[in-house]
Design a protein around this motif. Sequence first.
Motif, short mmCIF file in Angstrom:
data_model
loop_
_atom_site.label_atom_id
_atom_site.label_comp_id
_atom_site.label_asym_id
_atom_site.label_seq_id
_atom_site.Cartn_x
_atom_site.Cartn_y
_atom_site.Cartn_z
N LEU A 46 50.46 47.58 86.18
CA LEU A 46 51.49 48.62 86.18
C LEU A 46 52.84 48.04 86.56
O LEU A 46 52.97 47.36 87.58
CB LEU A 46 51.11 49.72 87.18
N LEU A 47 53.84 48.30 85.72
CA LEU A 47 55.22 47.88 86.01
C LEU A 47 55.99 48.98 86.73
O LEU A 47 56.68 48.73 87.72
CB LEU A 47 55.96 47.55 84.72
N LEU A 48 55.90 50.21 86.21
CA LEU A 48 56.62 51.33 86.79
C LEU A 48 56.11 52.62 86.18
O LEU A 48 55.39 52.60 85.20
CB LEU A 48 58.13 51.20 86.59
N LYS A 49 56.53 53.73 86.81
CA LYS A 49 56.07 55.03 86.35
C LYS A 49 57.15 56.08 86.59
O LYS A 49 57.99 55.93 87.48
CB LYS A 49 54.79 55.44 87.06
N TYR A 50 57.10 57.14 85.80
CA TYR A 50 58.02 58.26 85.95
C TYR A 50 57.22 59.55 85.98
O TYR A 50 56.43 59.83 85.07
CB TYR A 50 59.02 58.31 84.79
N TYR A 51 57.47 60.32 87.04
CA TYR A 51 56.85 61.64 87.13
C TYR A 51 57.91 62.73 87.07
O TYR A 51 57.75 63.73 86.39
CB TYR A 51 56.07 61.78 88.44
N SER A 52 58.98 62.54 87.84
CA SER A 52 60.04 63.54 87.88
C SER A 52 61.19 62.95 88.69
O SER A 52 61.09 61.84 89.19
CB SER A 52 59.55 64.84 88.54
N GLY A 53 62.29 63.69 88.78
CA GLY A 53 63.40 63.26 89.61
C GLY A 53 64.36 62.34 88.89
O GLY A 53 64.63 62.51 87.69
N ASP A 54 64.84 61.34 89.60
CA ASP A 54 65.82 60.39 89.05
C ASP A 54 65.29 59.80 87.76
O ASP A 54 64.22 59.22 87.74
CB ASP A 54 66.07 59.28 90.08
N PRO A 55 66.05 59.93 86.67
CA PRO A 55 65.54 59.43 85.38
C PRO A 55 65.48 57.91 85.30
O PRO A 55 64.84 57.37 84.40
CB PRO A 55 66.53 60.00 84.37
N VAL A 56 66.14 57.21 86.20
CA VAL A 56 66.07 55.76 86.22
C VAL A 56 65.08 55.34 87.31
O VAL A 56 65.29 55.66 88.49
CB VAL A 56 67.44 55.12 86.47
N VAL A 57 64.03 54.69 86.90
CA VAL A 57 63.00 54.28 87.86
C VAL A 57 62.96 52.77 87.95
O VAL A 57 63.10 52.07 86.94
CB VAL A 57 61.62 54.84 87.50
N GLN A 58 62.76 52.29 89.15
CA GLN A 58 62.69 50.86 89.39
C GLN A 58 61.23 50.44 89.45
O GLN A 58 60.37 51.18 89.94
CB GLN A 58 63.37 50.51 90.71
N GLY A 59 60.96 49.23 88.96
CA GLY A 59 59.60 48.73 89.00
C GLY A 59 59.52 47.35 89.60
O GLY A 59 60.46 46.87 90.22
N VAL A 60 58.41 46.71 89.37
CA VAL A 60 58.21 45.37 89.89
C VAL A 60 58.98 44.35 89.07
O VAL A 60 59.31 44.60 87.91
CB VAL A 60 56.71 45.01 89.93
#
Lengths: 111, 113
Positions: A46-60
Amino acid sequence: AQSVTQPDARVTVSEGASLQLRCKYSYSATPYLFWYVQYPRQGLQLLLKYYSGDPVVQGVNSFEAEFSKSNSSFHLQKASVHWSDSAVYFCALSMGYKLTFGTGTSLLVDP
Amino acid sequence: ETAVFQTPNYHVTQVGNEVSFNCKQTLGHDTMYWYKQDSKKLLKIMFSYNNKQLIVNETVPRRFSPQSSDKAHLNLRIKSVEPEDSAVYLCASSLQGWNSDYTFGSGTRLLVI
């Protein structure tokens, strides 16, 4: 019908260049979206995931992704790629009890 | 170490034989999955189990059967393998089944000759 589309089967970039891998989804409900990476002869990580909130998500590993409801997209980005980023990247959409994957984008980073 | 463990890593067998693949997770997750990855890297879900109960059973040939003894184990048996079964079989688990992120094992590569 629900689906995930990764339009680019292969992407080649030079080391140090910026990267964007595209992902489009089709889903009538609130999407739960993921990016996974697969290195040769390994499982998916898994690099990153989006569920809700800030549309820009940070990953590894300095990856980030931007969710756009209006464009039905969840593109993966990295400011400066390294040769070790060469791998296959999968975008995925969670639909309850199953994760549906795109066809993957094979990334080759030229050293 | 907490992870998803699959055995064997690699298996070669002849058409018509029976094979079994094992999967164990030490993450304390409730839900486990089997995915098939073909030679083009396409990933398709086969089965998912939540607390030993089958909750997803995609359209797979009847020669495939999952087996779960407890929520930490999910094995896959294939009776009478066929050439098109050659693929990588990936086991995964998630804390909950609903809209959760998955942890994958390293896969079992099956070659049917």
